[in-house]
Design a protein around this motif. Structure first.
Motif, PDB file in Angstrom:
ATOM      1  N   VAL A  95       0.841  -1.195   0.000  1.00 63.02           N
ATOM      2  CA  VAL A  95       0.000   0.000   0.000  1.00 63.02           C
ATOM      3  C   VAL A  95       0.878   1.247   0.000  1.00 63.02           C
ATOM      4  CG1 VAL A  95      -1.686   1.343   1.322  1.00 63.02           C
ATOM      5  CG2 VAL A  95      -1.957  -1.139   1.113  1.00 63.02           C
ATOM      6  N   THR A  99       1.021   3.689  -3.186  1.00 54.12           N
ATOM      7  CA  THR A  99       0.517   5.039  -2.938  1.00 54.12           C
ATOM      8  C   THR A  99       1.578   6.078  -3.275  1.00 54.12           C
ATOM      9  OG1 THR A  99      -0.933   4.223  -1.174  1.00 54.12           O
ATOM     10  CG2 THR A  99      -0.497   6.580  -1.208  1.00 54.12           C
ATOM     11  N   SER A 190      -5.723   3.074   0.495  1.00 52.18           N
ATOM     12  CA  SER A 190      -5.744   2.133   1.601  1.00 52.18           C
ATOM     13  C   SER A 190      -7.010   1.277   1.545  1.00 52.18           C
ATOM     14  CB  SER A 190      -5.676   2.896   2.929  1.00 52.18           C
ATOM     15  OG  SER A 190      -5.674   1.987   4.010  1.00 52.18           O
ATOM     16  N   LEU A 193      -6.859  -1.010  -1.937  1.00 54.98           N
ATOM     17  CA  LEU A 193      -5.855  -2.073  -1.898  1.00 54.98           C
ATOM     18  C   LEU A 193      -6.197  -3.108  -0.842  1.00 54.98           C
ATOM     19  CD1 LEU A 193      -2.503  -0.151  -2.465  1.00 54.98           C
ATOM     20  CD2 LEU A 193      -3.576  -1.784  -3.992  1.00 54.98           C
ATOM     21  N   HIS A 194      -6.648  -2.654   0.307  1.00 55.83           N
ATOM     22  CA  HIS A 194      -7.004  -3.622   1.355  1.00 55.83           C
ATOM     23  C   HIS A 194      -8.186  -4.484   0.905  1.00 55.83           C
ATOM     24  CE1 HIS A 194      -7.444  -5.317   5.352  1.00 55.83           C
ATOM     25  NE2 HIS A 194      -8.744  -5.080   5.268  1.00 55.83           N
TER      26      HIS A 194
END
Length: 199
Positions: A95, A99, A190, A193-194
């Motif tokens: 992440v 990012t 966040s 991606l999570h």
């Protein structure tokens, strides 16, 4: 396919100018004359290097794709270096690094907007599409490795979805006031991606 050999000299100068033209004026504004004006060169210079409108569009797609592909290769190398670290850190690190990459693209809005304009053109121009598919496949491959490490059962299709989501996040961030863009991107990354790396 995107060539790994970067243009040099006057051709690079013209392609850099073309990035700014398409980002500010859109595809309709991408003309040889507009590129010459942006580069501060004599009229006819661009057409001497990129003779047709098609050559200009394909050359620009290669130029943009080459820059983006380089950034993706750097991301892949950084993820590989970190692989020997704590496996528990795989997802947070992924992440963080992804990012960071999108944040750097966000700080180069002309490149992101040029890519978006070219993506629209690719829907009806096979030569431009072939160039964009080449660099995008590199990004999908890196993301697939990332996803397979944190969620081995996820499957390759999830990487395609994730790349599409990242494209959308970049454009959504660019529509916000400059002071809000990076925070929006970080928060959204966040979540995305999570969500997409979970089984």
């Amino acid at each position: 396919m995107v060539s790994d050999t970067a243009p040099s000299g006057r051709r690079r100068e013209l392609l850099d100018a073309a990035v700014h033209v398409i980002a500010t004026e859109g595809l309709r504004g991408l003309t040889h004359r507009a590129v010459d004006r942006r580069a501060g060169l004599a009229e006819g210079t661009c057409s001497a290097y990129l003779r047709s409108r098609q050559a200009l569009q394909v050359g620009l797609a290669e130029h943009v794709g080459r820059s983006l592909a380089h950034d993706v290769d750097v991301l892949a190398a950084r993820l590989e270096e970190a692989r020997a670290g704590d496996p528990e850190r795989d997802e947070p690190l992924a992440v963080e690094l992804t990012t960071d990459l999108l944040g750097r693209w966000l700080d180069r809005p002309e490149l992101t907007l040029a890519k978006a304009e070219l993506a629209v053109e690719a829907s009806r121009n096979p030569e431009v599409a072939a160039v964009l598919i080449s660099w995008r496949s590199r990004l999908v491959a890196v993301v697939d490795q990332l996803v397979s490490r944190v969620a081995p059962e996820a499957g390759a299709a999830r990487a395609e979805v994730l790349v599409a989501a990242l494209d959308g996040l970049l454009l959504a961030a660019l529509q916000r006031p400059p002071a809000e863009r990076h925070r929006f991107l970080a928060d959204s990354m966040s979540l995305v991606l999570h969500g997409l790396t979970q089984p």
